[in-house]
Scaffold this motif. Structure first.
Motif, mmCIF file in Angstrom:
data_model
loop_
_atom_site.group_PDB
_atom_site.id
_atom_site.type_symbol
_atom_site.label_atom_id
_atom_site.label_comp_id
_atom_site.label_asym_id
_atom_site.label_seq_id
_atom_site.Cartn_x
_atom_site.Cartn_y
_atom_site.Cartn_z
ATOM 1 N N UNK A 190 0.902 -1.215 -0.017
ATOM 2 C CA UNK A 190 0.065 -0.126 -0.083
ATOM 3 C C UNK A 190 0.796 1.263 0.029
ATOM 4 N N UNK A 191 2.046 1.139 0.802
ATOM 5 C CA UNK A 191 2.986 2.308 0.485
ATOM 6 C C UNK A 191 3.598 2.782 -0.511
ATOM 7 N N UNK A 192 3.807 1.641 -1.405
ATOM 8 C CA UNK A 192 4.596 1.667 -2.456
ATOM 9 C C UNK A 192 3.883 2.112 -3.881
ATOM 10 N N UNK A 193 2.580 1.659 -3.631
ATOM 11 C CA UNK A 193 1.718 1.852 -4.910
ATOM 12 C C UNK A 193 1.590 3.429 -5.127
ATOM 13 N N UNK A 194 2.194 3.547 -6.631
ATOM 14 C CA UNK A 194 2.254 5.005 -7.151
ATOM 15 C C UNK A 194 1.058 5.600 -7.332
ATOM 16 N N UNK A 195 -0.062 4.762 -7.437
ATOM 17 C CA UNK A 195 -1.400 5.628 -7.588
ATOM 18 C C UNK A 195 -2.462 5.268 -6.499
ATOM 19 N N UNK A 196 -1.826 4.710 -5.295
ATOM 20 C CA UNK A 196 -2.436 4.528 -3.921
ATOM 21 C C UNK A 196 -3.764 3.766 -4.093
ATOM 22 N N UNK A 246 -5.541 0.618 -10.294
ATOM 23 C CA UNK A 246 -4.522 -0.074 -10.369
ATOM 24 C C UNK A 246 -4.069 0.067 -11.610
ATOM 25 N N UNK A 247 -2.584 0.385 -11.907
ATOM 26 C CA UNK A 247 -1.963 0.324 -13.216
ATOM 27 C C UNK A 247 -1.167 -0.806 -13.730
ATOM 28 N N UNK A 257 1.915 -1.697 -12.406
ATOM 29 C CA UNK A 257 3.220 -1.470 -12.355
ATOM 30 C C UNK A 257 4.392 -2.349 -11.925
ATOM 31 N N UNK A 268 4.899 -2.727 -8.456
ATOM 32 C CA UNK A 268 5.971 -2.252 -7.190
ATOM 33 C C UNK A 268 5.573 -3.054 -6.020
#
Lengths: 342, 209
Positions: B64-70, B87-88, B90, B92
């Motif tokens: 949850x903390x690394x997700x670039x789109x939260x 979600x995209x 990626x 991560x």
């Protein structure tokens, strides 16, 4: 790369593991702490045996790996160092460049008009440069969007809107990345010979490109600064591209640790190169008469004598200095004065 | 408020992969995606143990903390879920997760990574509970029906426990007392048992006389 992750590990060791008050501890905590403790031992066993003592029915990447403790180091690298570090570095360099431009470069005079021109970059070379530059800027912007978007853009746009932009960025970044590698290789093939060491390069460095001392410097087609830029772009660009391919194609079975290391190389290289390219854009704008070589292809004779004296002398000796009229007739009807006057 | 957790008892897991099959069937997960897997260590040797692993629904989830789109969120039951519309893909979360829970179907540029899929604790997703779209994107929402995840419900040896952390802890605590040694003594727990098998369990436990 792995060594770098190892070396930075102690930096992240100070993470607090205090559990928030009121939370029930997962009964699996002790179990997984033990798994984590034994992970290196298990991995060594796995590497020693041919089939390995760790097995699973589920086929896939890293499925036999019970725990990946390196993921937390990667997460902390991204969040403690990369995101704030890149914001400070790129923001700082951008601010510095703008400040320098307004304070110094804006007042520098353009080269004295001689009515003579030298062909600096052929059409193919200019096309190649702008092709690569456009790809680089696109990849840089889409990459930074993914890196900075959550703290900077989500509060402004909201999650659904930012997700649409980020998704387009990710797909664009992934599709254009390999094309950048192609442009980089073509660029290298075209320019590497002119970027080898030449006599006079270190004298140029010792006098900081003419900022110190007096008298003419012996500079060929490229000066040492441009050569360093070239090799940085080629070598760091190659590292970024190869690491990017590791991230882009997870279907070759590389594990997470390899991809985390690839991400480290990819991002460090990209931030470094973006800072360097900001400097490159500044120099192209600041030194008047330089940009014309890459836009129209021809440079003012006096500019060439001042900045690339040896090259100008060679070109003149070969009889390839043209008048403005000759350049215009080569180009058709377009006016050189209009094009060069910016 | 419940805090949902999984616990897999390595002393009981017999590597039947029933949980993996139950999960695939209940959630109709995409091809190539396995939300749960059973890992066996020291396979065929003395001290062999198996663990069933899926998303651990961490209290402080690194994904949850690394997700670039939260796109992650934690439900009131402590289940970590994500929004596939945000979600995209990626990857991560896959790098950050210690357990290897996030999975990716083949999609996107060069068909390498689509939107992430992972164990939902059979709690569906952000769409309306029990809707067809929720089922298509996230699989079953058994929690909304008052049921626990099917993997744990199907576990033949009751090695895999799912439910409120307090309840799961209590069950596990009783087991440890009965065994006379904690799972920390992996590989030797039965041999070092200091307690005798309870009268009611004689002949049924794996204790050698």
């Amino acid at each position: 790369m792995l060594a770098l992750l190892w070396l930075t590990a102690p930096l992240f060791a100070a993470v607090s593991h205090d559990k928030p008050p009121g939370l029930v501890e997962n009964p699996g905590t002790d179990l997984w702490r033990e798994v984590r403790r034994r992970a290196p031992e298990l991995q060594a066993l796995q590497q020693a045996g041919k089939r390995g003592p760790v097995r699973t029915q589920v086929q896939g990447v890293d499925t036999t790996r019970l725990i990946n403790a390196r993921g937390e180091q990667w997460r902390l690298y991204r969040h403690r160092w990369l995101i704030p570090g890149s914001l400070w570095l790129l923001g700082g360099v951008a601010a510095l460049v703008v400040l320098l431009y307004l304070a110094v470069a804006l007042r520098l005079p353009p080269p004295r008009e001689s009515g003579r021109r030298l062909l600096r970059f052929e059409t193919y070379e200019r096309t190649l440069h702008w092709f690569m530059a456009a790809l680089f800027l696109f990849l840089g912007l889409t990459g930074l969007l993914l890196l900075w978007g959550r703290p900077l853009l989500i509060p402004l746009l909201g999650k659904p809107a930012f997700s649409a932009i980020a998704s387009a960025s990710k797909e664009g970044h992934n599709l254009m990345g390999p094309v950048f590698l192609v442009s980089l290789l073509l660029f290298f093939a075209r320019f590497w010979r002119r970027n080898l060491y030449q006599r006079g390069d270190f004298a140029w460095l010792a006098r900081l490109g003419g900022l110190l001392g007096r008298g003419p410097l012996r500079v060929g087609f490229f000066n040492l600064g441009e050569k360093v830029l070239f090799w940085l772009v080629v070598l760091v660009g190659l590292a970024i591209s190869l690491a990017g391919l590791v991230l882009l194609f997870p279907n070759f079975g590389q594990g997470r640790v390899v991809m985390e290391a690839a991400h480290l190389v990819h991002t460090l290289g990209a931030v470094l190169l973006l800072a360097v390219v900001l400097g490159h854009i500044y120099m192209a704008k600041a030194v008047k008469g330089t940009l014309e070589g890459m836009t129209g292809g021809y440079v003012e004779y006096n500019w060439a004598r001042e900045h690339h004296g040896a090259w100008a002398a060679d070109t003149e000796a070969a009889g390839r200095v043209l008048s403005v009229e000759e350049v215009e007739s080569r180009r058709g009807q377009r006016s050189l004065v209009k094009e060069g006057g910016t | 408020m419940a805090r949902m957790k999984f616990y897999c008892d390595a002393e009981r897991c017999i590597e039947c992969n029933g949980c993996v099959t139950a999960c695939k069937n209940e959630n109709e997960v995409p091809w190539g995606v396995n939300r749960r897997r059973v890992v066996t260590i020291k396979d065929g040797e003395h001290g062999e143990r198996s663990l069933s692993v899926a998303c651990m629904h961490c209290s402080d989830a690194p994904c949850a903390t690394v997700c670039p789109v939260d796109c992650f969120y934690t439900t009131d039951d402590g289940v970590v879920l994500h929004d596939k519309d945000i979600c995209i893909g990626c990857g991560y979360c896959f790098y950050a997760c210690p357990f290897g829970a996030p999975q990716f179907p083949e999609d996107g540029a060069f068909a390498t990574r689509g939107k992430m899929d992972k164990c939902t604790f059979c709690a569906g997703g952000p769409l309306p509970d029990g809707s067809a779209e929720e089922y298509r994107k996230y699989g079953a929402n058994r929690l909304a029906e008052g049921k626990l995840p099917l993997c744990a419900e199907m576990c033949a040896t009751k090695a895999l426990l799912a439910g409120d952390a307090d309840v799961v802890s209590e069950i596990y605590r009783k087991r440890v007392i009965l065994r006379g040694a904690s799972v920390l003594d992996w590989g030797v727990s039965y041999q070092k048992a200091t307690l005798r098998a309870p009268r009611g369990l004689s002949g049924k436990s794996s204790l050698k006389p």
